[in-house]
Scaffold this active site. Structure first.
Site, mmCIF file in Angstrom:
data_model
loop_
_atom_site.group_PDB
_atom_site.id
_atom_site.type_symbol
_atom_site.label_atom_id
_atom_site.label_comp_id
_atom_site.label_asym_id
_atom_site.label_seq_id
_atom_site.Cartn_x
_atom_site.Cartn_y
_atom_site.Cartn_z
ATOM 1 N N LYS A 38 32.390 -5.340 17.434
ATOM 2 C CA LYS A 38 30.956 -5.527 17.976
ATOM 3 C C LYS A 38 30.867 -7.093 18.444
ATOM 4 C CE LYS A 38 27.019 -6.114 15.784
ATOM 5 N NZ LYS A 38 26.185 -7.290 16.433
ATOM 6 N N ASP A 65 26.586 -5.682 21.685
ATOM 7 C CA ASP A 65 25.334 -5.551 20.921
ATOM 8 C C ASP A 65 24.384 -6.873 21.665
ATOM 9 O OD1 ASP A 65 23.060 -5.841 19.245
ATOM 10 O OD2 ASP A 65 24.153 -6.716 17.771
ATOM 11 N N LYS A 67 21.208 -6.553 23.018
ATOM 12 C CA LYS A 67 19.960 -5.950 22.731
ATOM 13 C C LYS A 67 18.923 -6.415 23.906
ATOM 14 C CE LYS A 67 19.974 -6.616 17.667
ATOM 15 N NZ LYS A 67 21.343 -7.190 17.399
ATOM 16 N N ASP A 70 13.672 -6.246 28.807
ATOM 17 C CA ASP A 70 13.017 -6.935 29.865
ATOM 18 C C ASP A 70 12.276 -5.938 30.832
ATOM 19 O OD1 ASP A 70 12.528 -8.776 32.005
ATOM 20 O OD2 ASP A 70 14.320 -9.918 31.457
ATOM 21 N N THR A 122 17.104 -4.825 10.878
ATOM 22 C CA THR A 122 17.337 -4.639 9.458
ATOM 23 C C THR A 122 17.010 -5.951 8.435
ATOM 24 O OG1 THR A 122 19.577 -5.370 9.625
ATOM 25 C CG2 THR A 122 19.250 -2.847 9.535
ATOM 26 N N ARG A 213 29.513 -10.426 8.246
ATOM 27 C CA ARG A 213 29.955 -11.352 7.095
ATOM 28 C C ARG A 213 30.751 -11.003 5.952
ATOM 29 N NH1 ARG A 213 23.860 -13.849 7.627
ATOM 30 N NH2 ARG A 213 23.467 -11.608 8.219
HETATM 31 O O1 LIG Z 1 22.077 -4.332 16.640
HETATM 32 C C1 LIG Z 1 22.665 -4.650 15.579
HETATM 33 O O2 LIG Z 1 23.847 -4.720 15.489
HETATM 34 C C2 LIG Z 1 21.981 -5.093 14.535
HETATM 35 C C3 LIG Z 1 20.645 -4.487 14.338
HETATM 36 C C4 LIG Z 1 19.800 -4.734 13.269
HETATM 37 O O3 LIG Z 1 18.825 -4.224 12.975
HETATM 38 N N1 LIG Z 1 20.443 -5.737 12.079
HETATM 39 C C5 LIG Z 1 21.729 -6.203 12.185
HETATM 40 O O4 LIG Z 1 22.037 -6.861 11.417
HETATM 41 N N2 LIG Z 1 22.291 -6.023 13.611
HETATM 42 C C6 LIG Z 1 23.608 -6.846 13.763
HETATM 43 O O5 LIG Z 1 24.708 -6.426 12.759
HETATM 44 C C7 LIG Z 1 25.203 -7.365 12.328
HETATM 45 C C8 LIG Z 1 25.181 -7.544 10.937
HETATM 46 O O6 LIG Z 1 26.150 -8.660 10.437
HETATM 47 P P1 LIG Z 1 26.197 -8.977 8.888
HETATM 48 O O7 LIG Z 1 24.794 -9.167 8.044
HETATM 49 O O8 LIG Z 1 26.990 -10.198 8.953
HETATM 50 O O9 LIG Z 1 26.944 -8.146 8.430
HETATM 51 C C9 LIG Z 1 24.725 -8.787 13.222
HETATM 52 O O10 LIG Z 1 25.846 -8.851 14.415
HETATM 53 C C10 LIG Z 1 23.619 -8.346 13.565
HETATM 54 O O11 LIG Z 1 23.189 -9.009 14.688
#
Ligand SMILES: O=C(O)c1cc(=O)[nH]c(=O)n1[C@@H]1O[C@H](COP(=O)(O)O)[C@@H](O)[C@H]1O
Length: 236
Positions: A38, A65, A67, A70, A122, A213
């Site tokens: 991603k 990703d 998002k 607009d 999230t 992470r």
């Molecule tokens: O669209 C996403 O991927 C996304 C949506 C969401 O609701 N929450 C979310 O954490 N993400 C993405 O998912 C990844 C989570 O990363 P970690 O928290 O490091 O595992 C990040 O790149 C966020 O930008």
């Protein structure tokens, strides 16, 4: 019914890194333990779209990703431009107007790009949704947006695996559920609020998990990726 997805292809590694060099080093270290990557804001704005094309050419799957959100015309044209990269997924925020525009851009572009609607991030809990002006609890807002996504013809939903069973009941078997906020047992939660383990996500009917992470910050990213895939395989 959708095609079965192998446990390895269910893992999407979030390349939230500062440069494409750093991302390519990580991908080399992970090797065949993952196939799906991603690219979000951090890397996308630092040469990540070129890397996306290289990854697609090299046989990897890519999730853009970005998002998008607009006015409709801008979203539709943005999706048409991005469709040329060859990515598998592209995110837009799950607002009806935005999703309609994205679906139209996807259909005009042709090809295989799937649009995912991001329901409620999230990192939000009910208090965060209230602070942003929403009267509904997060789970109800997720269900409302999932229903709109289905009605509009969006290909999949991004939510927490905590809402996956409820979302599946709303969208049915043919659309995808993709869940970030995944944490193997014992991993640091960071800024996420609605977190679920890889095994629980599989048991809740999730198609793909997004993990950043816990893999990118690990001493041995390949080993962590393998363990996540094994945990999902055992839970399916
Ligand atoms: O669209 C996403 O991927 C996304 C949506 C969401 O609701 N929450 C979310 O954490 N993400 C993405 O998912 C990844 C989570 O990363 P970690 O928290 O490091 O595992 C990040 O790149 C966020 O930008």
């Amino acid at each position: 019914m959708p095609e079965p997805i192998s446990p390895r292809d269910r893992l999407i590694v979030a390349l939230d890194m500062a440069s494409t060099d750093e991302a390519e080093r990580l991908i080399a270290r992970i090797g065949d333990a993952a196939s799906f990557y991603k690219i979000g804001y951090r890397l996308g704005y630092a040469g990540g779209l070129g890397l996306a094309e290289r990854l697609v050419r090299g046989g990897h799957k890519v999730f853009l990703d970005l998002k998008l959100h607009d006015i409709g015309n801008t979203v539709e044209e943005g999706v048409q431009s991005l469709a040329g990269i060859g990515a598998t997924f592209l995110t837009v925020h799950a607002y009806p107007q935005t999703m309609r525009a994205a679906a139209s851009g996807r259909d005009k572009a042709g090809g295989g790009l799937k649009i995912l609607g991001v329901t409620v991030l999230t990192s939000y809990d009910d208090a965060d949704a209230r602070e942003a002006g929403y009267a509904l609890p997060v789970a109800d807002l997720v269900a409302l947006r999932a229903a709109a996504a289905k009605a509009i013809g969006i290909d999949g939903i991004v939510c927490s695996a905590a809402e996956a069973a409820q979302v599946r009941a709303v969208i049915g078997p043919d659309r995808l559920i993709v869940t970030p906020g995944i944490r193997p047992a014992g991993a640091a939660i960071g800024d996420q609020k609605r977190v679920v383990t890889p095994a629980e996500a599989m048991r809740a009917g999730v198609d793909h998990v997004v993990v950043g992470r816990p893999i990118t910050g690990a001493a041995d990213p390949r080993d962590v990726a393998r363990r996540i895939v094994d945990e999902m395989a055992a839970a399916l």
